[in-house]
Design a protein around this motif. Sequence first.
Motif, short mmCIF file in Angstrom:
data_model
loop_
_atom_site.label_atom_id
_atom_site.label_comp_id
_atom_site.label_asym_id
_atom_site.label_seq_id
_atom_site.Cartn_x
_atom_site.Cartn_y
_atom_site.Cartn_z
N LEU A 139 1.97 8.85 -6.50
CA LEU A 139 2.22 10.28 -6.35
C LEU A 139 3.50 10.69 -7.07
O LEU A 139 3.81 11.88 -7.18
CB LEU A 139 2.33 10.65 -4.86
N ARG A 166 -6.43 7.38 11.17
CA ARG A 166 -7.67 7.34 11.97
C ARG A 166 -8.85 7.95 11.21
O ARG A 166 -9.93 8.11 11.79
CB ARG A 166 -7.45 8.08 13.29
N LEU A 190 6.58 9.83 -5.99
CA LEU A 190 7.62 10.13 -5.00
C LEU A 190 8.87 9.31 -5.32
O LEU A 190 8.79 8.23 -5.90
CB LEU A 190 7.14 9.80 -3.58
N ALA A 213 0.83 -1.21 0.00
CA ALA A 213 0.00 0.00 0.00
C ALA A 213 0.87 1.26 0.00
O ALA A 213 0.57 2.22 -0.71
CB ALA A 213 -0.92 -0.01 1.21
N GLU A 252 6.43 4.44 8.96
CA GLU A 252 5.25 3.62 9.25
C GLU A 252 5.60 2.46 10.18
O GLU A 252 4.76 1.92 10.87
CB GLU A 252 4.65 3.06 7.95
N ARG A 269 -4.28 15.19 -1.74
CA ARG A 269 -2.84 14.91 -1.79
C ARG A 269 -2.35 14.80 -3.24
O ARG A 269 -1.31 15.36 -3.60
CB ARG A 269 -2.57 13.60 -1.02
N LEU A 270 -3.12 14.10 -4.05
CA LEU A 270 -2.72 13.93 -5.46
C LEU A 270 -2.71 15.27 -6.18
O LEU A 270 -1.84 15.54 -7.01
CB LEU A 270 -3.68 12.96 -6.14
N PRO A 318 -5.07 5.13 -6.20
CA PRO A 318 -5.60 3.76 -6.20
C PRO A 318 -7.00 3.67 -5.63
O PRO A 318 -7.51 4.61 -5.03
CB PRO A 318 -4.60 3.00 -5.32
N GLN A 319 -7.59 2.49 -5.82
CA GLN A 319 -8.93 2.24 -5.29
C GLN A 319 -8.93 2.31 -3.76
O GLN A 319 -9.79 2.90 -3.16
CB GLN A 319 -9.35 0.85 -5.74
N LYS A 320 -7.92 1.63 -3.18
CA LYS A 320 -7.80 1.66 -1.71
C LYS A 320 -6.70 2.64 -1.37
O LYS A 320 -5.53 2.39 -1.67
CB LYS A 320 -7.46 0.26 -1.19
N ARG A 329 -4.96 12.29 12.82
CA ARG A 329 -4.01 11.35 12.22
C ARG A 329 -4.62 10.63 11.03
O ARG A 329 -5.76 10.18 11.10
CB ARG A 329 -3.56 10.34 13.29
N TYR A 381 -4.15 4.87 0.95
CA TYR A 381 -3.39 4.67 2.17
C TYR A 381 -3.12 6.02 2.83
O TYR A 381 -2.65 6.95 2.19
CB TYR A 381 -2.07 3.98 1.84
N ALA A 382 -3.45 6.09 4.10
CA ALA A 382 -3.16 7.31 4.86
C ALA A 382 -2.02 7.01 5.82
O ALA A 382 -2.09 6.06 6.58
CB ALA A 382 -4.40 7.75 5.62
N PHE A 383 -0.98 7.80 5.74
CA PHE A 383 0.19 7.57 6.59
C PHE A 383 -0.09 8.00 8.02
O PHE A 383 -0.98 8.82 8.28
CB PHE A 383 1.40 8.33 6.04
N ARG A 384 0.72 7.43 8.92
CA ARG A 384 0.56 7.68 10.36
C ARG A 384 1.09 9.08 10.70
O ARG A 384 2.12 9.21 11.38
CB ARG A 384 1.36 6.62 11.11
N MET A 385 0.44 10.07 10.17
CA MET A 385 0.79 11.47 10.45
C MET A 385 -0.48 12.28 10.23
O MET A 385 -1.48 11.72 9.77
CB MET A 385 1.93 11.92 9.53
N LYS A 389 12.38 8.72 -0.71
CA LYS A 389 11.27 9.24 0.11
C LYS A 389 10.32 8.10 0.48
O LYS A 389 9.80 8.05 1.59
CB LYS A 389 10.53 10.33 -0.66
N GLU A 448 2.45 1.56 -3.48
CA GLU A 448 1.47 1.95 -4.49
C GLU A 448 1.12 3.43 -4.36
O GLU A 448 1.06 4.16 -5.35
CB GLU A 448 0.21 1.09 -4.36
N THR A 449 0.93 3.87 -3.11
CA THR A 449 0.60 5.27 -2.88
C THR A 449 1.75 6.17 -3.32
O THR A 449 1.54 7.16 -4.03
CB THR A 449 0.28 5.50 -1.38
N LEU A 500 0.72 17.29 2.46
CA LEU A 500 1.98 17.99 2.14
C LEU A 500 3.12 17.05 1.73
O LEU A 500 4.20 17.50 1.38
CB LEU A 500 2.41 18.85 3.34
N LEU A 501 2.86 15.75 1.77
CA LEU A 501 3.86 14.80 1.27
C LEU A 501 4.11 15.01 -0.22
O LEU A 501 5.16 14.70 -0.75
CB LEU A 501 3.37 13.35 1.46
N ASN A 502 3.11 15.55 -0.89
CA ASN A 502 3.18 15.68 -2.35
C ASN A 502 3.41 17.13 -2.79
O ASN A 502 3.07 17.48 -3.91
CB ASN A 502 1.89 15.14 -2.98
#
Lengths: 228, 217
Positions: free
Chosen positions: A134, B111, A136, A126, A148, B124-125, B68-70, B108, B72-76, A140, A129-130, B83-85
């Motif tokens: 993007l 969550r 990246l 995941a 994570e 984000r994209l 993607p379809q699913k 987060r 992912y959200a990072f632990r932040m 990174k 893929e993310t 802002l990652l992008n």
Amino acid sequence: MKASLIQAIQLILSADAQLLNILSVTAQMSLKSSVIALLLGLPIGIWLGACKFPGRNVLLIANRTLMGMPPVICGLLFYMLFSGVGPFRHMKLLFTVDIMVMAQIVLITPIVVSSMESYVSAVAPAVRETARGLGLSGGKTFRLLCNECMYQIISAYLLAFSRAIAEVGAVSMVGGAIAWKTNVMTTAIMQYTNQGNFTLGVALGIILLTVSLLVNIVISLLQRRLSQ
Amino acid sequence: MIIPAFSKTYDAVTVLDFPGMELKRGKICAVIGANGSGKSTFAKILGGILPPDRKFDCLDAGAIGYMPQKNYAFRMSTKKNILLNGKDERCADELMDALQIRHLENKRGDRLSGGETARMALARLMMKRYELVILDEPTAAMDMEATLLAERLILRYVRQSGCALVLVTHSLQQARRIADEVMYFHKGKLLEFGATEQLLSNPSLPETRQFLEFYGV
């Protein structure tokens, strides 16, 4: 038994020199071996978890086999390699803390590898893929993946440390449980119990259980944090 | 923008056989089809996530954005996830406002609910300008209000960036609302391609007609 327990607590509180020496050797061995095992196991675990390549399954099976290796076999192996007839006899490491650390590294690195591999293999697709979606960079993406895994890294370390501190088979074989030199908590408990000196054995047992309890509390707190 | 022909085979079974086509910049092309028709495989190959049977050169990896379809959200925090992008905080704030997730900026990422995660991932994209954007069912987890907000943002992004956007969707209503062109996939093949109204109102093939009738068009 009650008298032994009271005497053991008094011994702990009196900061007995022999007890402190055993604790110092144990801490030295456990901390060194768990840190080195983490440094070795972390990149291998992340690599095995994040990448798919021919031979990966063979490496995973080899790692699981090493995880199940009885400590006495590991001790025997090191004993044969470093004893007077072994190929590494000139290094004169037998019955030193260093060889105990080496044996521990062989025993606990697979635990770190396995712990990291199973976590990373669940998260990496995941994340990758993310990150790729993007656009990246690889660097990174790797940093994000490590971020994570932060709680899992701490959890893997504590697991390695608790295994290192509780190990007895290999360290008694290669360390020899020499008083004031290579005697650690587990070997000392065995030694003093055999000698009928229950007080020191019980005192060490209390400390060992307390350390184990604290480590487990930290691990469960981390796991709860992970699941939230 | 020319997309060359490509295919994908698993265990000697060809799951996707794409003949190649031209995507127009500044336009949205919806990809429709039943489950297992090859829509997501098409999107993943185009997005550089999945390798095709034979490698092709289309655009640099950095010029393609894929959601993607699913998601992912990072632990932040949600804002840090966005802002990652990109580093433009004002842009991140605008995107959060547009998708009505500003109140979640400090929450987060891991969550967030499914719909909130999808909105965060879209924001984000859109922090970066891509030449080709592929969205794989971006609004599947969103309610109607969030879907309409997302669609408005997608239209604005395409207009401002001039990118070509491929939208994989199960909603024919959504395709009708925002897509300029539609591709219909059937059993791993691109069966029909044309202007949205033309294809949805007057399909030329019986398979397409059957699919549209099934969905009540």
